[in-house]
Scaffold this active site. Structure first.
Site, PDB file in Angstrom:
ATOM      1  N   GLU A 171      67.016  60.136  14.055  1.00 49.34           N
ATOM      2  CA  GLU A 171      67.986  60.613  15.047  1.00 49.34           C
ATOM      3  C   GLU A 171      68.085  62.134  15.042  1.00 49.34           C
ATOM      4  OE1 GLU A 171      71.297  57.003  15.458  1.00 49.34           O
ATOM      5  OE2 GLU A 171      71.822  58.837  14.379  1.00 49.34           O
ATOM      6  N   GLU A 260      67.720  50.878  16.389  1.00 51.58           N
ATOM      7  CA  GLU A 260      69.057  50.813  15.783  1.00 51.58           C
ATOM      8  C   GLU A 260      70.101  50.628  16.879  1.00 51.58           C
ATOM      9  OE1 GLU A 260      69.899  53.921  12.904  1.00 51.58           O
ATOM     10  OE2 GLU A 260      71.971  54.065  13.603  1.00 51.58           O
TER      11      GLU A 260
END
Length: 435
Positions: A171, A260
């Site tokens: 991320e 995710e």
């Protein structure tokens, strides 16, 4: 008196001659059984805006483990028993090993993280699951050299396994620009992997905690095949506006992979957002996007699938699942089946067109609208019709050529070689007997 033609001496000779044949037959049987037991998973490949499974449109579903960091609590689930339980009881086809990098107890300060990841990867391969090897960082561009070293080792170790997926940046932050920071990092890491493994799927994180997939679609990575882009969402926080970004990315022709997602808020807390979770899962099914839920862990937060103190070795009963965990298990159990391979073909442009023109799913809700804290009823509604309609609408596409025959084929060949030696021994002994 008429003599018995099968005297003791002749019987002994015959038995001696037939023994190698029996060994050869047993060898063939064991080889066939080994081939079946070690069956490989279908290769993943990108065509247009789709990640194909054995050349067919479809998607896979499973779980993401929590950070692997030493002392963070989630590392206890990085074991073979947990992986096997998820495959056998939850019917998960995917698991993600989230290897923490720069944070305390992560890869850069604790070598045990890599060992844990390899344990999960080997268990996934043994259970015919796909496995994401995730460089779980928010600042990967600052550790590019270390990432290259790690993924070169991983690619060398697992280049012949269709199971393995490389996720090279978890991320990136909102301050890390896609075109000037994230993309250059990704290109360099991809180049290192592709020098060793030219085929396996690589997933690239996107700006703003892997949400700005639309930015990536306007400046995609070129020069390499089988590249997908990470999309993360938490249903309590990310709603239609993020689905719009995802649709824009698909319309622009890039493939997405949700490595995710959570049913709660982006901070991992809050109640399960039932209606938004339904909307997201319908969107993923409609667009054949694979997903891994965050997180297979027992931390005291809404995003955890397990209650505090749940066994680190699987065998969880319903009371050991959180509201989110029960929801996720039901979603995985009812995910559309993985398509079977086919030689039927269609152009990759048709894949992109199919995705961009698809409408939102009108199927029945995946999970119960009740937000009861009872984990055994939190996700009770059936989705058999969803799975059936999604599977029946899959488009066939020309498979991408692959290099792999799988570990099972290699071991099968070895056993066949041994069987051949047995046959040779039989022929030699038979010749000697006849002489």
């Amino acid at each position: 008196m008429k003599l018995n033609p099968f005297s003791n001496s002749k019987t002994a000779i015959l038995t001696k001659a037939l023994k190698p044949l029996a060994t050869f037959t047993l060898g063939l049987t064991l080889a066939a059984q080994s081939c079946l037991a070690l069956a490989d998973v279908a290769p993943l490949s990108v065509s247009g805006n789709k990640v194909l499974i054995g050349g067919q449109v479809g998607s896979i579903a499973g779980n993401s483990l929590f950070w692997s960091n030493t002392g963070w609590g989630g590392e206890k689930y990085y074991n073979a028993k947990t992986v096997a339980w998820l495959k056998n009881d939850w019917k998960s086809n995917l698991i993600r090993a989230s290897m923490g990098v720069e944070d305390s107890g992560g890869y850069l300060s604790s070598a045990s993280n890599k060992t844990r990841v390899y344990t999960v990867v080997d268990a996934a391969i043994a259970n015919d699951m796909y496995v994401i090897i995730d460089w779980h960082s928010h600042h990967a561009e600052n550790y590019k050299a270390q990432a290259i070293t790690f993924f070169e080792e991983v690619a060398t170790k697992y280049k012949d396994s269709n199971n393995v997926i490389y996720e090279i940046y978890n991320e990136p932050l909102n301050t890390a620009d896609w075109s000037t920071v994230i993309k250059p990092y990704a290109v360099d890491v991809i180049a290192a992997i592709r020098a060793i493994d030219p085929d396996n799927l690589i997933i690239v994180g996107t700006q703003t905690w892997s949400q700005d997939v639309d930015k990536a679609s306007n400046d995609p990575i070129t020069g390499y095949d089988n590249i997908a882009y990470t999309l993360h969402f938490y249903a309590g926080t990310h709603k239609q506006s993020l689905r719009n970004k995802a649709q824009t990315a698909l319309n622009n022709g890039i493939a997405l992979f949700v490595t995710e997602w959570g049913s709660v808020n982006a901070d991992g807390n809050g109640a399960v957002a039932v209606s938004e979770t339904n909307a997201w899962l319908d969107f993923l099914k409609t667009n054949h996007i694979s997903q891994a839920n965050w997180a297979l862990n027992d931390k005291a937060e809404g995003a955890s699938a397990l209650v505090v103190g749940a066994s680190p070795n699987g065998e969880w009963v319903s009371s050991q699942l959180t509201v989110s965990g029960a929801l996720v298990k039901d979603a995985i159990l009812n995910w559309p089946a993985i398509p079977t391979s086919s030689t039927s073909s269609s152009s990759s442009s048709a894949v992109s067109s199919e995705s961009s023109s698809s409408s939102s799913s009108s199927s029945s809700s995946l999970i119960s609208s009740s937000s009861s804290s009872s984990s055994s009823s939190a996700a009770s509604s059936s989705t058999a019709s969803v799975a059936s309609s999604a599977a029946s609408s899959a488009t066939t596409v020309t498979p991408t050529p692959t290099k792999k025959s799988g570990g099972g084929s290699i071991q099968f060949g070895f056993l066949m070689w041994l069987a051949g030696l047995s046959l040779f021994g039989f022929a030699t002994r038979k010749s000697q007997t006849n002489a």
